[in-house]
Design a protein around this motif. Structure first.
Motif, PDB file in Angstrom:
ATOM      1  N   PRO A   1       1.725  11.187   1.200  1.00 55.00           N
ATOM      2  CA  PRO A   1       1.400  10.148   2.060  1.00 55.00           C
ATOM      3  C   PRO A   1       2.552  10.083   3.244  1.00 55.00           C
ATOM      4  CG  PRO A   1       1.938   9.226  -0.185  1.00 55.00           C
ATOM      5  CD  PRO A   1       1.647  10.883  -0.175  1.00 55.00           C
ATOM      6  N   ASP A   2       3.470  10.885   2.972  1.00 52.20           N
ATOM      7  CA  ASP A   2       4.244  11.061   4.261  1.00 52.20           C
ATOM      8  C   ASP A   2       4.122  12.475   5.144  1.00 52.20           C
ATOM      9  OD1 ASP A   2       5.118  13.213   2.825  1.00 52.20           O
ATOM     10  OD2 ASP A   2       7.197  12.790   2.340  1.00 52.20           O
ATOM     11  N   GLY A   3       2.662  13.009   4.718  1.00 49.68           N
ATOM     12  CA  GLY A   3       2.343  13.985   5.741  1.00 49.68           C
ATOM     13  C   GLY A   3       2.547  15.494   5.105  1.00 49.68           C
ATOM     14  N   ARG A   4       3.386  15.737   4.275  1.00 50.47           N
ATOM     15  CA  ARG A   4       3.884  16.909   3.666  1.00 50.47           C
ATOM     16  C   ARG A   4       2.796  17.503   2.672  1.00 50.47           C
ATOM     17  NH1 ARG A   4       9.288  16.374   0.864  1.00 50.47           N
ATOM     18  NH2 ARG A   4       8.099  14.672   0.177  1.00 50.47           N
ATOM     19  N   ARG A   5       2.538  18.588   2.681  1.00 50.31           N
ATOM     20  CA  ARG A   5       1.822  19.341   1.564  1.00 50.31           C
ATOM     21  C   ARG A   5       2.508  19.412   0.145  1.00 50.31           C
ATOM     22  NH1 ARG A   5      -2.884  22.118   1.821  1.00 50.31           N
ATOM     23  NH2 ARG A   5      -2.867  22.079   4.145  1.00 50.31           N
TER      24      ARG A   5
ATOM     25  N   VAL B   1     -15.637  23.547  -1.517  1.00 52.50           N
ATOM     26  CA  VAL B   1     -14.249  24.029  -0.980  1.00 52.50           C
ATOM     27  C   VAL B   1     -14.090  23.447   0.482  1.00 52.50           C
ATOM     28  CG1 VAL B   1     -12.657  25.538   0.002  1.00 52.50           C
ATOM     29  CG2 VAL B   1     -13.875  26.066  -2.346  1.00 52.50           C
ATOM     30  N   ALA B   2     -14.964  23.220   1.366  1.00 48.56           N
ATOM     31  CA  ALA B   2     -14.786  22.646   2.585  1.00 48.56           C
ATOM     32  C   ALA B   2     -15.009  21.033   2.409  1.00 48.56           C
ATOM     33  CB  ALA B   2     -16.376  23.025   3.329  1.00 48.56           C
ATOM     34  N   GLU B   3     -15.559  20.622   1.619  1.00 47.35           N
ATOM     35  CA  GLU B   3     -15.633  19.243   1.205  1.00 47.35           C
ATOM     36  C   GLU B   3     -14.035  18.509   0.877  1.00 47.35           C
ATOM     37  OE1 GLU B   3     -18.608  16.819  -0.840  1.00 47.35           O
ATOM     38  OE2 GLU B   3     -17.065  16.904  -2.326  1.00 47.35           O
ATOM     39  N   ARG B   4     -13.479  19.587  -0.055  1.00 51.46           N
ATOM     40  CA  ARG B   4     -12.262  19.233  -0.598  1.00 51.46           C
ATOM     41  C   ARG B   4     -11.368  19.013   0.385  1.00 51.46           C
ATOM     42  NH1 ARG B   4      -7.815  20.757  -1.045  1.00 51.46           N
ATOM     43  NH2 ARG B   4      -6.449  20.306  -2.802  1.00 51.46           N
ATOM     44  N   ASP B   5     -11.259  20.236   1.172  1.00 51.32           N
ATOM     45  CA  ASP B   5     -10.400  20.484   2.077  1.00 51.32           C
ATOM     46  C   ASP B   5     -10.374  19.514   3.468  1.00 51.32           C
ATOM     47  OD1 ASP B   5      -9.332  22.569   0.618  1.00 51.32           O
ATOM     48  OD2 ASP B   5      -9.894  24.181   1.843  1.00 51.32           O
ATOM     49  N   VAL B   6     -11.684  19.268   3.774  1.00 50.54           N
ATOM     50  CA  VAL B   6     -11.799  18.196   4.849  1.00 50.54           C
ATOM     51  C   VAL B   6     -11.246  16.706   4.295  1.00 50.54           C
ATOM     52  CG1 VAL B   6     -13.422  16.968   6.382  1.00 50.54           C
ATOM     53  CG2 VAL B   6     -13.452  19.234   5.892  1.00 50.54           C
ATOM     54  N   LEU B   7     -11.627  16.455   3.001  1.00 49.09           N
ATOM     55  CA  LEU B   7     -10.838  15.297   2.676  1.00 49.09           C
ATOM     56  C   LEU B   7      -9.467  15.237   2.875  1.00 49.09           C
ATOM     57  CD1 LEU B   7     -12.799  14.700  -0.673  1.00 49.09           C
ATOM     58  CD2 LEU B   7     -12.638  13.042   1.150  1.00 49.09           C
ATOM     59  N   GLU B   8      -8.990  16.217   2.303  1.00 48.98           N
ATOM     60  CA  GLU B   8      -7.416  16.333   2.326  1.00 48.98           C
ATOM     61  C   GLU B   8      -6.952  16.287   3.800  1.00 48.98           C
ATOM     62  OE1 GLU B   8      -5.043  18.742  -0.429  1.00 48.98           O
ATOM     63  OE2 GLU B   8      -4.837  19.753   1.273  1.00 48.98           O
ATOM     64  N   PHE B   9      -7.695  17.022   4.860  1.00 46.50           N
ATOM     65  CA  PHE B   9      -7.404  16.879   6.168  1.00 46.50           C
ATOM     66  C   PHE B   9      -7.386  15.495   6.730  1.00 46.50           C
ATOM     67  CE2 PHE B   9      -8.076  18.424  10.615  1.00 46.50           C
ATOM     68  CZ  PHE B   9      -6.858  18.858  10.898  1.00 46.50           C
ATOM     69  N   ALA B  10      -8.170  14.745   6.299  1.00 45.20           N
ATOM     70  CA  ALA B  10      -8.363  13.342   6.717  1.00 45.20           C
ATOM     71  C   ALA B  10      -7.245  12.617   6.492  1.00 45.20           C
ATOM     72  CB  ALA B  10      -9.610  12.641   5.962  1.00 45.20           C
ATOM     73  N   THR B  11      -6.487  12.980   5.260  1.00 48.87           N
ATOM     74  CA  THR B  11      -5.244  12.202   4.971  1.00 48.87           C
ATOM     75  C   THR B  11      -4.092  12.739   6.059  1.00 48.87           C
ATOM     76  OG1 THR B  11      -5.678  12.699   2.799  1.00 48.87           O
ATOM     77  CG2 THR B  11      -3.677  11.729   3.171  1.00 48.87           C
ATOM     78  N   ALA B  12      -4.190  13.979   6.311  1.00 49.58           N
ATOM     79  CA  ALA B  12      -3.264  14.249   7.216  1.00 49.58           C
ATOM     80  C   ALA B  12      -3.490  13.807   8.593  1.00 49.58           C
ATOM     81  CB  ALA B  12      -3.508  15.852   7.484  1.00 49.58           C
ATOM     82  N   LEU B  13      -4.733  13.610   8.928  1.00 55.05           N
ATOM     83  CA  LEU B  13      -5.212  13.034  10.208  1.00 55.05           C
ATOM     84  C   LEU B  13      -4.794  11.557  10.347  1.00 55.05           C
ATOM     85  CD1 LEU B  13      -8.564  14.514  11.104  1.00 55.05           C
ATOM     86  CD2 LEU B  13      -6.301  15.227  11.979  1.00 55.05           C
ATOM     87  N   ARG B  14      -4.999  10.804   9.207  1.00 56.47           N
ATOM     88  CA  ARG B  14      -4.663   9.125   9.241  1.00 56.47           C
ATOM     89  C   ARG B  14      -3.164   9.086   9.283  1.00 56.47           C
ATOM     90  NH1 ARG B  14      -8.646   9.288   4.912  1.00 56.47           N
ATOM     91  NH2 ARG B  14      -6.880   9.262   3.487  1.00 56.47           N
ATOM     92  N   SER B  15      -2.456  10.243   8.840  1.00 52.45           N
ATOM     93  CA  SER B  15      -0.776   9.759   8.900  1.00 52.45           C
ATOM     94  C   SER B  15      -0.370  10.272  10.381  1.00 52.45           C
ATOM     95  CB  SER B  15      -0.290  10.440   7.673  1.00 52.45           C
ATOM     96  OG  SER B  15      -0.068  11.689   7.929  1.00 52.45           O
ATOM     97  N   ALA B  16      -1.321  10.958  10.802  1.00 55.21           N
ATOM     98  CA  ALA B  16      -0.575  11.576  12.278  1.00 55.21           C
ATOM     99  C   ALA B  16      -1.261  10.771  13.471  1.00 55.21           C
ATOM    100  CB  ALA B  16      -1.221  13.050  12.643  1.00 55.21           C
ATOM    101  N   PHE B  17      -2.396  10.151  13.335  1.00 58.53           N
ATOM    102  CA  PHE B  17      -2.767   9.359  14.353  1.00 58.53           C
ATOM    103  C   PHE B  17      -3.090   7.871  13.765  1.00 58.53           C
ATOM    104  CE2 PHE B  17      -4.436  13.667  14.863  1.00 58.53           C
ATOM    105  CZ  PHE B  17      -3.568  14.060  15.930  1.00 58.53           C
ATOM    106  N   LYS B  18      -2.136   7.202  13.681  1.00 55.73           N
ATOM    107  CA  LYS B  18      -2.148   5.681  13.375  1.00 55.73           C
ATOM    108  C   LYS B  18      -2.501   4.736  14.383  1.00 55.73           C
ATOM    109  CE  LYS B  18       0.650   6.135   9.615  1.00 55.73           C
ATOM    110  NZ  LYS B  18       2.079   6.971   9.648  1.00 55.73           N
TER     111      LYS B  18
END
Ligand SMILES: Cc1ncc(COP(=O)(O)O)c(C=O)c1O
Lengths: 460, 87
Positions: A330-334, B70-87
């Motif tokens: 949740p904090d962005g880290r992997r 693999v693409a689906e899984r990785d894009v899903l995970e990337f969505a988490t990163a995007l949500r935390s980066a661009f709130k």
């Protein structure tokens, strides 16, 4: 042509920038040990896998011996069994001339089973049950008394055997550099050590021949050892004067740091861990000064005994582990989940181990948490490390892991994996097979009435 | 996998990002900057045009050597990163 897929990632630019050391470290990889490719070993023996380098182990103990033997005439190394008592490892060190240093009945018997005669065993530790104390006395082991009750127990054993038993005593004192491990042995400042010496001198069954102390572990300041030598040699002169005994050896224990990064240590180990030569210089230099008058006085120069553990074995072993899953925290880290955790890597509690991919990885390093496989919150192998994106199936080399892991590991949630040794000739030998379910449950016994889980049929 | 269920940051927020080919990402409103890798950059570019899950995965599969899962899984995970980066 299509491009290769690397897991997508996005790293925010923070003040101070990315950890440049982390990024540099992550570019390195390690694909072999002493020229033996690691990937096929994983295929054959499974992951995780411990791999020992016989060559490094021998090199280390030879360097240790050389550093001291070129500075002091009589040097002995006792291999600290608790640091790593896999029989193959012990016997490599015994072949190099090291005695066994043991701290329990179990370790004493293990050394005997390895083929070490009692006369080449140094017996330390706070609990030596009577039967093993008797065996050790009979076999001529070097016994170091830890407390008064043990003194009385050994005296009775000697009386029963009808022979005078030579003993050493363990001392504890303040060097001014390390925390005194005052729970082991007899305290010097309080006078307890002197009392014990007097009591031994008064006994027809015991004869004091040596002094032992162990000032701590991962001791980075060589001056601590110089202080230890000064204190021990002063005490040696004092007890010889007071009781007429002759001290034949000073055993200064272990404690030399290995090339590992203690958590909270800011500089890389290469910059702050003293070399064997630096330890030897401080220790033997002080010993030389403190014993100058002895030969003229007709007294022997004491043998110097070292019980170096971690500095001999730590960097001779690696743990290869494989990524089994990943997540975005949740904090962005992997986060990456590995197949090896604190169950195998007890030392992850206090070390930041070096972690390298088995092969060069694509992508920019980002902050990653390495988790073990246990369903336990504390199971963290590295709390923060810069690594490129890790796919499932990617293997990592964790090092150095030779000290205290193969003895303190636990069968908890997972079975323990195989340990193999890359021998001097480049062969690979299994030195501990991977545990099977039967190895663990074979010791259990189930009462008749508890043999079936659902005697009334399956629960709803 | 139902793409509707995946929540990406609002499109307005993503379209304002300046993306460079080298992977430098700049948000002119907040002043924050980021580094993305090649696949991350492709996903951001796609997201600036569409939120259609099937499109995104199909385009990635056309451009990269990657399986659907693999693409689906990785894009899903990337969505988490995007949500935390661009709130
Ligand atoms: C009596 C004794 N000797 C030797 C050692 C080995 O210490 P190290 O691994 O720090 O060299 C220990 C470790 O605690 C010890 O207690």
């Amino acid at each position: 042509m299509k491009q290769t897929w690397v897991k997508p990632f996005l790293t925010p630019h923070r003040m101070g920038g990315m950890n440049k050391f982390g990024a540099v470290r992550a570019q390195n990889h390690q694909s072999d040990l002493d020229g033996v490719e690691i990937a096929p070993l994983l295929e054959k023996y499974g992951s995780p896998l411990f791999i020992v380098s016989e060559k490094t182990l021998r090199d280390n103990v030879r360097r240790l011996r050389r550093a001291f033997a070129t500075r002091w005439p009589k040097v002995r190394h006792g291999w600290s069994y608790k640091t790593n008592y896999l029989a193959a490892i012990c016997n490599v060190l015994h072949q190099e001339g090291s005695w066994a240093e043991v701290v329990s009945e179990f370790e004493y018997r293990k050394a005997r089973a390895n083929g070490v005669p009692g006369s080449r065993i140094i017996f330390n530790g706070p609990w030596k049950p009577n039967d093993i104390l008797e065996l050790a006395a009979q076999e001529g082991a070097t016994i170091h008394l830890d407390h008064l009750d043990e003194l009385y127990a050994l005296e009775q054993v000697a009386c029963k055997l009808g022979k005078q038993v030579p003993v050493g005593i363990r001392l504890n004192f303040d060097t001014g550099y390390t925390d005194s491990w005052s729970r082991f042995g007899f305290n010097l400042e309080s006078g307890a050590a002197k009392d014990a010496v007097q009591r031994i001198a008064a006994s027809p069954w015991l004869k004091l021949t040596g002094l032992h102390s162990h000032i701590g572990t991962f001791v980075l300041d060589v001056r601590a050892y110089a202080a230890q030598i000064r204190i021990m040699t002063d005490f040696m002169e004092q007890v010889e004067r007071d009781t007429g005994c002759v001290i034949g050896y000073l055993d200064i224990g272990g404690g030399f740091a290995s090339r590992n990064a203690l958590q909270g240590m800011y500089l890389p180990p290469d910059q702050i861990v003293p070399s064997f030569e630096q330890y030897a210089e401080a220790i033997c230099g002080t010993l030389m000064e403190a014993t100058q008058g002895r030969v003229a006085a007709g007294k022997p120069l004491p043998t110097l005994i070292l019980e170096t553990g971690r500095a001999v074995v730590d960097d001779a072993e690696i743990l290869v582990t494989t990524v089994v899953g990943g997540k975005r925290l949740p904090d962005g880290r992997r986060g990456a989940i590995l197949d090896a955790g604190l169950n195998l890597l007890f030392t992850a509690f206090w070390y930041n181990h070096e972690v390298k991919p088995l092969r060069p990885l694509n992508g920019i390093a980002e902050e990653t948490v390495l988790y073990g496989p246990l369903c336990m919150n504390i199971d963290v192998v590295r709390a923060s490390i810069m690594l490129p994106p890790l796919n499932v199936g990617e293997s990592l080399v964790i090092r150095p892991v030779g000290a205290y892991n193969n003895t303190q590991w636990m069968q908890f949630i997972q079975r323990r994996p195989a340990v193999v040794m890359v021998t001097q000739n480049g062969d690979v030998a299994v030195i501990r097979a991977s545990e099977q379910l039967e190895d663990v449950s074979g010791l259990e016994q189930v009462p008749q009435a508890l043999q079936v889980p659902f005697p009334q049929g399956l629960p709803a | 996998m139902n793409g509707q269920a995946v929540e990406f940051p609002k499109q307005a927020l993503l379209t304002r990002l300046a993306l460079s080919d080298s992977g430098f990402v700049f948000d002119p409103v907040t002043g924050n900057s980021f580094t993305v890798n090649t696949s991350g950059l492709s996903i951001l570019r796609l997201l600036q045009k569409t939120e259609d899950w099937t499109d995104i995965i199909a385009t990635l599969q056309a451009d990269f050597e990657v399986s659907y899962s693999v693409a689906e899984r990785d894009v899903l995970e990337f969505a988490t990163a995007l949500r935390s980066a661009f709130k």
